[in-house]
Write a protein that holds these residues in place. Structure first.
Motif, PDB file in Angstrom:
ATOM      1  N   ILE A 145     -31.983  71.037  -5.885  1.00 59.36           N
ATOM      2  CA  ILE A 145     -32.506  71.202  -4.355  1.00 59.36           C
ATOM      3  C   ILE A 145     -31.203  71.441  -3.393  1.00 59.36           C
ATOM      4  N   ALA A 146     -30.060  71.003  -3.838  1.00 58.70           N
ATOM      5  CA  ALA A 146     -28.927  71.302  -3.103  1.00 58.70           C
ATOM      6  C   ALA A 146     -28.610  72.935  -2.864  1.00 58.70           C
ATOM      7  N   ALA A 147     -28.765  73.434  -4.234  1.00 59.77           N
ATOM      8  CA  ALA A 147     -28.526  74.964  -4.253  1.00 59.77           C
ATOM      9  C   ALA A 147     -29.643  75.511  -3.585  1.00 59.77           C
ATOM     10  N   CYS A 148     -30.900  75.232  -3.538  1.00 59.79           N
ATOM     11  CA  CYS A 148     -31.884  76.045  -2.774  1.00 59.79           C
ATOM     12  C   CYS A 148     -31.687  75.772  -1.275  1.00 59.79           C
ATOM     13  N   GLY A 149     -31.013  74.672  -0.906  1.00 59.95           N
ATOM     14  CA  GLY A 149     -30.737  74.561   0.473  1.00 59.95           C
ATOM     15  C   GLY A 149     -29.440  75.640   0.906  1.00 59.95           C
ATOM     16  N   ARG A 150     -28.923  75.904   0.006  1.00 62.37           N
ATOM     17  CA  ARG A 150     -27.585  76.876   0.380  1.00 62.37           C
ATOM     18  C   ARG A 150     -28.280  78.390   0.036  1.00 62.37           C
ATOM     19  N   GLY A 151     -29.496  78.622  -0.301  1.00 66.13           N
ATOM     20  CA  GLY A 151     -29.708  80.129  -0.549  1.00 66.13           C
ATOM     21  C   GLY A 151     -29.388  80.649  -1.857  1.00 66.13           C
ATOM     22  N   LEU A 152     -29.131  79.648  -2.905  1.00 65.61           N
ATOM     23  CA  LEU A 152     -28.893  79.866  -4.223  1.00 65.61           C
ATOM     24  C   LEU A 152     -30.251  79.479  -5.037  1.00 65.61           C
ATOM     25  N   THR A 153     -30.256  80.247  -6.178  1.00 65.68           N
ATOM     26  CA  THR A 153     -31.180  79.920  -7.180  1.00 65.68           C
ATOM     27  C   THR A 153     -30.724  79.090  -8.339  1.00 65.68           C
ATOM     28  N   ALA A 154     -31.339  77.980  -8.519  1.00 62.80           N
ATOM     29  CA  ALA A 154     -30.901  77.026  -9.821  1.00 62.80           C
ATOM     30  C   ALA A 154     -31.994  76.833 -10.569  1.00 62.80           C
ATOM     31  N   TRP A 155     -31.750  76.908 -11.846  1.00 66.71           N
ATOM     32  CA  TRP A 155     -33.098  76.756 -12.786  1.00 66.71           C
ATOM     33  C   TRP A 155     -32.460  75.922 -14.069  1.00 66.71           C
ATOM     34  N   CYS A 156     -33.241  75.044 -14.260  1.00 67.80           N
ATOM     35  CA  CYS A 156     -33.074  74.229 -15.598  1.00 67.80           C
ATOM     36  C   CYS A 156     -33.633  74.357 -16.842  1.00 67.80           C
ATOM     37  N   ASP A 157     -32.726  74.466 -17.722  1.00 62.81           N
ATOM     38  CA  ASP A 157     -32.879  74.843 -19.225  1.00 62.81           C
ATOM     39  C   ASP A 157     -32.830  73.673 -19.659  1.00 62.81           C
ATOM     40  N   ASP A 158     -33.765  72.885 -20.066  1.00 61.94           N
ATOM     41  CA  ASP A 158     -33.923  71.369 -20.683  1.00 61.94           C
ATOM     42  C   ASP A 158     -33.899  71.410 -22.332  1.00 61.94           C
ATOM     43  N   ARG A 159     -33.629  72.674 -22.940  1.00 59.07           N
ATOM     44  CA  ARG A 159     -33.740  72.671 -24.501  1.00 59.07           C
ATOM     45  C   ARG A 159     -32.377  73.046 -24.921  1.00 59.07           C
ATOM     46  N   PRO A 160     -31.524  72.344 -24.724  1.00 56.38           N
ATOM     47  CA  PRO A 160     -30.110  72.694 -25.288  1.00 56.38           C
ATOM     48  C   PRO A 160     -30.178  72.655 -26.938  1.00 56.38           C
ATOM     49  N   ALA A 161     -29.418  73.740 -27.288  1.00 51.70           N
ATOM     50  CA  ALA A 161     -29.243  73.792 -28.990  1.00 51.70           C
ATOM     51  C   ALA A 161     -28.120  72.752 -29.303  1.00 51.70           C
ATOM     52  N   PRO A 162     -28.594  72.616 -30.830  1.00 48.43           N
ATOM     53  CA  PRO A 162     -27.630  71.546 -31.268  1.00 48.43           C
ATOM     54  C   PRO A 162     -26.189  72.188 -31.423  1.00 48.43           C
ATOM     55  N   SER A 163     -25.842  73.237 -31.417  1.00 45.87           N
ATOM     56  CA  SER A 163     -24.474  73.958 -31.251  1.00 45.87           C
ATOM     57  C   SER A 163     -24.013  74.020 -29.816  1.00 45.87           C
ATOM     58  N   ALA A 164     -24.565  73.617 -28.881  1.00 38.76           N
ATOM     59  CA  ALA A 164     -23.911  73.711 -27.595  1.00 38.76           C
ATOM     60  C   ALA A 164     -22.845  72.695 -27.302  1.00 38.76           C
TER      61      ALA A 164
END
Length: 211
Positions: A145-164
Motif C-alpha cells: 500500500i505504501a508503494a502504491c501511494g508513491r506511484g510504484l507497483t508492488a506485488w507479493c510472491d508468497d511461494r518462496p522456494a526452499p533454496s531461497a
C-alpha cells in the motif's frame, strides 16, 4: 375497529460532519481503493535503467517500518550496485551480502512459475520478508500500500522456494523466507479497477432520448 396506537421509537440524530466515525469511514474507503489498485497477478515491470532510485527505495522501507531482519535484492536501483542486501537494524540503509547479477537466480527464489520468476527478475528491487505467521503478511500488505501511494507497483510472491534462504545469505538457524515483494514501475494493467470521478460517470438514461 380500534387498536393501540403504535409506539414511536425516536431515531438517533445523524452524527455531525467531522466526527471520528467520518474519519474512520474515509480511512476505510481509502484502504479499499488502495487494495483495489494492488496487482493480483505478476506485473510486467519496466526494465529501462534508473526507473527506481536508492532514495525512493529507502524512503519506502522507512515508511513501511518493516520488522527486521529482512533482505533486499537490487537489480535496477540507481545508486545501488546489483546484488543482495541485508537489513538487521532499523535506521541505517541495508548493507551488502553479495554483489552481482540477480536476475538469473529468479527461478531459484520462487515456486510460483514462469510469470512469478519473470516479475522477480525484471523488478528493480525485491524485498524478502522473513518469519512465519500473520505478521509478515501484514507487513507485506503495508509495504504494498505504501508503494502504491508513491506511484510504484508492488506485488507479493508468497511461494518462496526452499533454496531461497541460501541465495539470500541466510545462515542456519535464521528465520525462513516468508515472501518476496517486487517493487518498481510497471506497465499499466487494464484489469485493475480505476476509480471514476462522479462528475464523469454516466447518468440514468433519458426516457425522451431516441432509441
Amino acid at each position: 375497529m380500534t387498536g393501540r396506537r403504535p409506539t414511536l421509537i425516536p431515531l438517533p440524530a445523524p452524527a455531525p460532519l467531522g466526527t471520528v466515525d467520518d474519519a474512520l469511514g474515509n480511512a476505510h474507503a481509502g484502504m479499499q481503493d488502495a487494495l483495489a489498485a494492488l496487482p493480483v497477478d505478476p506485473p510486467t515491470y519496466l526494465v529501462a535503467p534508473s526507473v527506481l532510485t536508492a532514495h525512493e527505495l529507502q524512503d519506502l522501507l522507512r515508511t513501511a517500518a518493516l520488522d527486521v531482519p529482512y533482505r533486499v535484492t537490487a537489480r535496477g536501483v540507481a545508486g545501488m550496485r546489483p546484488g543482495v542486501y541485508r537489513s538487521d537494524t532499523h535506521g541505517p540503509p541495508p548493507t551488502a551480502v553479495w554483489h552481482g547479477p540477480t536476475a538469473p537466480f529468479a527461478h531459484v527464489l520462487t515456486r510460483g512459475g514462469n510469470a512469478a520468476a519473470a516479475a522477480l527478475a525484471d523488478a528493480p528491487a525485491v524485498v524478502h520478508l522473513l518469519g512465519n505467521g500473520p505478521k509478515p503478511a501484514a507487513e507485506a500488505l503495508r509495504l504494498r500500500i505504501a508503494a502504491c501511494g508513491r506511484g510504484l507497483t508492488a506485488w507479493c510472491d508468497d511461494r518462496p522456494a526452499p533454496s531461497a534462504p541460501a541465495l539470500l545469505g541466510l545462515a542456519g538457524g535464521e528465520k525462513d523466507v516468508a515472501c518476496h515483494i517486487t517493487v518498481g514501475r510497471a506497465q499499466p494493467d487494464p484489469r485493475l479497477r480505476v476509480p471514476v470521478p462522479a462528475d464523469i460517470r454516466p447518468g440514468p438514461p433519458d426516457p425522451g432520448a431516441p432509441a
